[in-house]
Design a protein around this motif. Structure first.
Motif, PDB file in Angstrom:
ATOM      1  N   PRO A 472       0.819  -1.219   0.000  1.00  0.00           N
ATOM      2  CA  PRO A 472       0.000   0.000   0.000  1.00  0.00           C
ATOM      3  C   PRO A 472       0.850   1.264   0.000  1.00  0.00           C
ATOM      4  N   GLU A 473       0.311   2.299  -0.624  1.00  0.00           N
ATOM      5  CA  GLU A 473       0.965   3.611  -0.616  1.00  0.00           C
ATOM      6  C   GLU A 473       0.752   4.274   0.739  1.00  0.00           C
ATOM      7  N   ALA A 474       1.735   5.068   1.168  1.00  0.00           N
ATOM      8  CA  ALA A 474       1.583   5.830   2.399  1.00  0.00           C
ATOM      9  C   ALA A 474       0.507   6.905   2.216  1.00  0.00           C
ATOM     10  N   ASP A 475      -0.057   7.361   3.327  1.00  0.00           N
ATOM     11  CA  ASP A 475      -1.102   8.392   3.256  1.00  0.00           C
ATOM     12  C   ASP A 475      -0.579   9.656   2.584  1.00  0.00           C
ATOM     13  N   HIS A 476       0.648  10.020   2.888  1.00  0.00           N
ATOM     14  CA  HIS A 476       1.275  11.204   2.280  1.00  0.00           C
ATOM     15  C   HIS A 476       2.649  10.801   1.750  1.00  0.00           C
ATOM     16  N   PRO A 477       2.693  10.124   0.588  1.00  0.00           N
ATOM     17  CA  PRO A 477       3.972   9.629   0.070  1.00  0.00           C
ATOM     18  C   PRO A 477       4.931  10.765  -0.258  1.00  0.00           C
ATOM     19  N   GLU A 478       6.193  10.493  -0.019  1.00  0.00           N
ATOM     20  CA  GLU A 478       7.235  11.497  -0.228  1.00  0.00           C
ATOM     21  C   GLU A 478       7.892  11.290  -1.586  1.00  0.00           C
ATOM     22  N   GLN A 479       8.069  12.360  -2.327  1.00  0.00           N
ATOM     23  CA  GLN A 479       8.773  12.306  -3.605  1.00  0.00           C
ATOM     24  C   GLN A 479      10.233  12.689  -3.360  1.00  0.00           C
ATOM     25  N   LEU A 480      11.051  11.659  -3.236  1.00  0.00           N
ATOM     26  CA  LEU A 480      12.450  11.836  -2.854  1.00  0.00           C
ATOM     27  C   LEU A 480      13.340  11.887  -4.081  1.00  0.00           C
ATOM     28  N   ALA A 481      14.215  12.886  -4.131  1.00  0.00           N
ATOM     29  CA  ALA A 481      15.254  12.936  -5.167  1.00  0.00           C
ATOM     30  C   ALA A 481      16.410  12.059  -4.690  1.00  0.00           C
ATOM     31  N   GLY A 522      19.289 -19.269  -5.845  1.00  0.00           N
ATOM     32  CA  GLY A 522      18.493 -19.448  -4.641  1.00  0.00           C
ATOM     33  C   GLY A 522      19.106 -18.871  -3.393  1.00  0.00           C
ATOM     34  N   SER A 523      20.256 -18.179  -3.525  1.00  0.00           N
ATOM     35  CA  SER A 523      20.912 -17.633  -2.333  1.00  0.00           C
ATOM     36  C   SER A 523      20.352 -16.289  -1.906  1.00  0.00           C
ATOM     37  N   GLY A 524      19.473 -15.695  -2.720  1.00  0.00           N
ATOM     38  CA  GLY A 524      18.819 -14.455  -2.300  1.00  0.00           C
ATOM     39  C   GLY A 524      19.293 -13.208  -3.011  1.00  0.00           C
ATOM     40  N   LYS A 525      20.064 -13.361  -4.111  1.00  0.00           N
ATOM     41  CA  LYS A 525      20.564 -12.175  -4.823  1.00  0.00           C
ATOM     42  C   LYS A 525      19.415 -11.376  -5.433  1.00  0.00           C
ATOM     43  N   SER A 526      18.596 -12.045  -6.232  1.00  0.00           N
ATOM     44  CA  SER A 526      17.474 -11.355  -6.876  1.00  0.00           C
ATOM     45  C   SER A 526      16.445 -10.898  -5.852  1.00  0.00           C
ATOM     46  N   THR A 527      16.315 -11.640  -4.759  1.00  0.00           N
ATOM     47  CA  THR A 527      15.382 -11.238  -3.706  1.00  0.00           C
ATOM     48  C   THR A 527      15.810  -9.909  -3.101  1.00  0.00           C
ATOM     49  N   THR A 528      17.108  -9.740  -2.888  1.00  0.00           N
ATOM     50  CA  THR A 528      17.623  -8.466  -2.360  1.00  0.00           C
ATOM     51  C   THR A 528      17.270  -7.316  -3.296  1.00  0.00           C
ATOM     52  N   ILE A 529      17.451  -7.545  -4.593  1.00  0.00           N
ATOM     53  CA  ILE A 529      17.137  -6.510  -5.575  1.00  0.00           C
ATOM     54  C   ILE A 529      15.634  -6.242  -5.617  1.00  0.00           C
ATOM     55  N   ASN A 530      14.824  -7.301  -5.517  1.00  0.00           N
ATOM     56  CA  ASN A 530      13.367  -7.125  -5.522  1.00  0.00           C
ATOM     57  C   ASN A 530      12.908  -6.256  -4.361  1.00  0.00           C
ATOM     58  N   LEU A 531      13.548  -6.425  -3.203  1.00  0.00           N
ATOM     59  CA  LEU A 531      13.195  -5.594  -2.047  1.00  0.00           C
ATOM     60  C   LEU A 531      13.650  -4.156  -2.271  1.00  0.00           C
ATOM     61  N   LEU A 532      14.835  -3.982  -2.877  1.00  0.00           N
ATOM     62  CA  LEU A 532      15.321  -2.629  -3.160  1.00  0.00           C
ATOM     63  C   LEU A 532      14.396  -1.909  -4.139  1.00  0.00           C
ATOM     64  N   VAL A 548      15.214   7.167   4.196  1.00  0.00           N
ATOM     65  CA  VAL A 548      13.747   7.141   4.184  1.00  0.00           C
ATOM     66  C   VAL A 548      13.273   5.719   3.886  1.00  0.00           C
ATOM     67  N   ASP A 549      12.344   5.220   4.687  1.00  0.00           N
ATOM     68  CA  ASP A 549      11.764   3.887   4.468  1.00  0.00           C
ATOM     69  C   ASP A 549      11.057   3.872   3.107  1.00  0.00           C
ATOM     70  N   LEU A 550      11.321   2.828   2.319  1.00  0.00           N
ATOM     71  CA  LEU A 550      10.708   2.743   0.987  1.00  0.00           C
ATOM     72  C   LEU A 550       9.188   2.799   1.054  1.00  0.00           C
ATOM     73  N   ARG A 551       8.600   2.344   2.165  1.00  0.00           N
ATOM     74  CA  ARG A 551       7.139   2.347   2.288  1.00  0.00           C
ATOM     75  C   ARG A 551       6.561   3.755   2.403  1.00  0.00           C
ATOM     76  N   GLN A 552       7.434   4.734   2.646  1.00  0.00           N
ATOM     77  CA  GLN A 552       6.975   6.116   2.753  1.00  0.00           C
ATOM     78  C   GLN A 552       7.153   6.896   1.458  1.00  0.00           C
ATOM     79  N   LEU A 553       7.727   6.254   0.423  1.00  0.00           N
ATOM     80  CA  LEU A 553       8.017   6.958  -0.824  1.00  0.00           C
ATOM     81  C   LEU A 553       6.890   6.802  -1.833  1.00  0.00           C
ATOM     82  N   ASP A 554       6.776   7.779  -2.712  1.00  0.00           N
ATOM     83  CA  ASP A 554       5.878   7.674  -3.857  1.00  0.00           C
ATOM     84  C   ASP A 554       6.470   6.641  -4.820  1.00  0.00           C
ATOM     85  N   ALA A 555       5.747   5.547  -5.025  1.00  0.00           N
ATOM     86  CA  ALA A 555       6.300   4.408  -5.765  1.00  0.00           C
ATOM     87  C   ALA A 555       6.663   4.784  -7.199  1.00  0.00           C
TER      88      ALA A 555
END
Length: 685
Positions: A472-481, A522-532, A548-555
């Motif tokens: 979900p998007e945050a209530d007031h997402p931040e547009q971060l440069a 299967g060691s988690g390389k692509s998983t790390t990138i997916n989270l990033l 800034v937590d990614l959950r607070q950013l404008d996706a």
């Protein structure tokens, strides 16, 4: 999946007598120790205890402090929850394979409680079996039997609400058509009794009768054409709007949702299920209520004319209703099975068409043809069974309706001939109304089939539209440069949260650094990138960019600052320029060319007869693997990303092209934070 079921009353009392703590998890198990099915077994977990409840008895109560090594294990034919109790490994309960995911989540929750972590485990997986009736829910998250009808009706009302004015106009037309249809019999009765039978009518009366009859028929025809036209337009607009809404929703849903659904299934929902709405509005709705109003009006008039003959004529209707009730479940089962088989056939077809190169390379055309034939014959068998059932059932119903008409003619005709019943005109009128009574009833015999298909489609549509995005998007997402600092803080994540791929991962990357992720599959390389990239959210911990937590950013804004080159480069159908411009739709041709030069793609693009206007074909099949990869790199760098992600970006290139790309990437990394994935350290070097 639900992890906190309500205990039955007798089990609740027994548990409360032994343990006064509130349940944290409460899930049913359905096998006994000797592998017999049971319906009254529950595993109850509190903050300090674990209990096995069977009916009115608490068969086992253990303190969590005495437990260790709690795990859910899959055996050959069932699942078990094991734990080491005071040093001895024991089986706490057994369950069927469908319950394995649920108990895996509960096992993780128990391990947390043992360690003093009171955070509840949340299950992202959907229920496979209805907790109320026990039926398997194929492809939907709400049981069609228990809740599906109400939800489908609400969805239909939601779909119809924006078109209230058009519905009102169609309703008025249907009322007018029904009124004309009912009045025609009254006009015919007046002419017969006042002019035809007494032979007192003149040519003027005949002309008047024919003129009024013709006017009524023309008016009825014009209204039917108009409401049919409005129904077609309404159905087309509703299905188009619904299809667009579903497409937007599917794009908004996270990858975890798409990971659990087959593309053929989703395509069927977007195209075929919405087409069911259009077909219903075009062919059924505009006639259905006309028949309903005509049926009700004819029935009221018939009762007013002769109530006992009317009761006699509809005496077989309860028999028909009973038949429908008896066979309704079978009809629903056949129609649902037809949809499932259709989904499987579409998914199989899509797999083959997408992998046609592999099929032809390995010479498996005949093998795939046999597989497709099996799926096609399975669908055909179900369709044949459904149609055969309907071919037998429908004539029986029509025969019963015909018997009702025969009863009207027999007893009504006898009364008219003896002079104790209807006049000739009234008899003709009554028989006409009987036709209006039985013709809609005969038409309605096909309606359950149509309604069932509509409800199935609505439930499948609602299953998509009712999904809640897991990101979900945050209530007031931040547009971060973005500047490029990346921090993983104690991140734990698994595509199934009870099976973590990453556990307590922490690291910090400074802006402009190049980070290599090396490891086996299967060691988690692509998983790390997916989270990033925030394609998934971590189960625990957080991922921060520039603090800034990614959950607070404008996706959307955040993704516009990421350049990604995946191992499997996917190109969309279109031109080379359109594919490069995909990451920045408003880019000029000069910017597209510069990006292509940076990626080492400009030279081979210029060799094409159409240059940047060359069509790449479906999934870019007209280009070589190296050419597709370089176009994908050009697409990634066009938007001047601050974060650059390379997943085996040079794996499909020849030596010369790889050297050119490496030189280009050296320039690109200047001032950018870069993550490069490889299976071997030599590739990163």
């Amino acid at each position: 999946m639900e992890l906190t079921f309500a205990l039955p009353e007798e089990s609740r009392r027994a548990f409360a007598a032994r343990c006064g703590e509130a349940p944290v998890y409460c899930v049913p198990f359905d096998l006994t120790e000797d592998d017999r099915f049971c319906r009254d077994g529950y595993l109850v977990v509190t903050a300090g205890h674990l209990a096995v409840v069977k009916g009115e008895r608490v068969e086992r109560l253990e303190a969590l402090a005495t437990l260790s090594d709690v795990a859910c294990e899959s055996l050959a034919n069932c699942g078990v929850l094991r734990a080491r109790v005071t040093g001895v490994m024991q089986v706490l309960c057994r369950f069927t394979m469908g319950q394995v995911p649920r108990f895996s989540y509960v096992a993780q929750g128990i391990r947390r409680l043992i360690l003093g972590d009171e955070r509840r485990v949340e299950s992202r997986e959907r229920e496979l079996v209805c907790p109320k009736c026990g039926r398997v829910m194929h492809g939907v998250s709400v049981c069609p039997r228990c809740e599906g009808k109400k939800q489908s009706f609400r969805r239909l009302m939601t779909i119809c609400r924006p078109y209230a004015v058009r519905f009102t106009v169609i309703w008025v037309m249907m009322l007018t058509v029904s009124a004309i249809t009912l009045y025609q019999q009254q006009w015919q009765k007046l002419f017969i009794d006042e002019h035809l039978v007494p032979r007192t009518g003149s040519y003027g009366d005949i002309v008047l009768f024919l003129g009024v009859t013709a006017a009524l028929i023309v008016a009825q025809l014009a209204l039917n054409i108009a409401k049919r036209y409005l129904g077609v337009r309404l159905g087309a607009k509703m299905s188009a709007a619904l299809r667009q809404e579903m497409f937007v929703k599917l794009q908004a849903l996270s990858l975890s949702y798409h990971d659990t659904r087959k593309p053929g299934d989703l395509m069927n929902r977007v195209m075929n299920d919405t087409a069911q709405i259009r077909g219903f509005m075009e062919n059924i709705f505009t006639n259905m209520f006309t028949y309903v109003i005509t049926f009700a009006g004819a029935l009221v008039i018939m009762f007013a004319m002769n109530w006992w003959l009317t009761l006699l004529s509809i005496s077989l209707v309860p028999v028909i209703w009973v038949l429908f009730r008896l066979y309704r479940r079978k009809m629903r089962r056949l129609f649902r099975l037809t949809w499932r088989r259709d989904d499987q056939l579409n998914s199989g077809l899509q797999d083959v068409l997408q992998g046609i190169k592999v099929v032809k390379t390995l010479g498996k055309e005949e093998y795939e043809a046999e597989r497709f034939s099996v799926l096609a014959h399975r669908l055909a068998a179900v369709q044949e069974k459904a149609e055969r059932f309907w071919a037998i059932f429908n004539p029986i119903i029509n025969c019963l309706f015909g018997m009702g008409t025969a009863l009207v003619l027999l007893f009504g005709g006898m009364g008219a001939l003896s002079g104790t019943g209807f006049t000739v005109g009234e008899m003709a009128q009554y028989v006409g109304y009987a036709g209006m009574l039985f013709a809609p009833l005969a038409w309605f015999t096909n309606l359950p089939r149509i309604i069932l298909n509509l409800l199935i489609s609505l439930s499948r549509i609602d299953d998509v539209l009712a999904q809640t995005p897991e990101l979900p998007e945050a209530d007031h997402p931040e547009q971060l440069a973005v500047k490029g600092q990346v921090t993983f803080e104690d991140v734990t994540f698994g595509y199934r949260s009870y099976e973590p791929v990453l556990s307590h991962v922490s690291f910090t990357v400074r802006p402009g650094e190049t980070i290599g992720l090396v490891g086996s599959s299967g060691s988690g390389k692509s998983t790390t990138i997916n989270l990033l990239m925030r394609l998934y959210d971590p189960d625990a911990g957080c991922v921060r960019v520039d603090g800034v937590d990614l959950r607070q950013l404008d996706a959307a804004h955040y993704h516009s600052q990421i350049g990604v080159v995946l191992q499997e480069s996917y190109l969309f159908s279109g031109t080379v320029a359109e594919n490069i411009r995909f990451s920045k739709p408003n880019a000029t041709l000069k910017e597209v060319v510069e990006a292509a030069k940076t990626a080492g793609a400009h030279d081979f693009i210029c060799k094409f007869p159409d240059g940047y206007n060359t069509l790449v074909g479906e999934s870019g099949h007209r280009l070589s693997g190296g050419e597709r990869q370089r176009i994908a790199i050009a697409r990634a760098v066009l938007g001047d990303p601050r974060l650059l992600i390379l997943d085996e970006a040079t794996s499909s290139l020849d030596t010369e092209s790889e050297f050119m790309i490496q030189k280009a990437l050296e320039r690109l990394r200047q001032g950018r934070t870069t993550f490069a994935i490889a299976h071997r350290l030599s590739t990163l070097r």
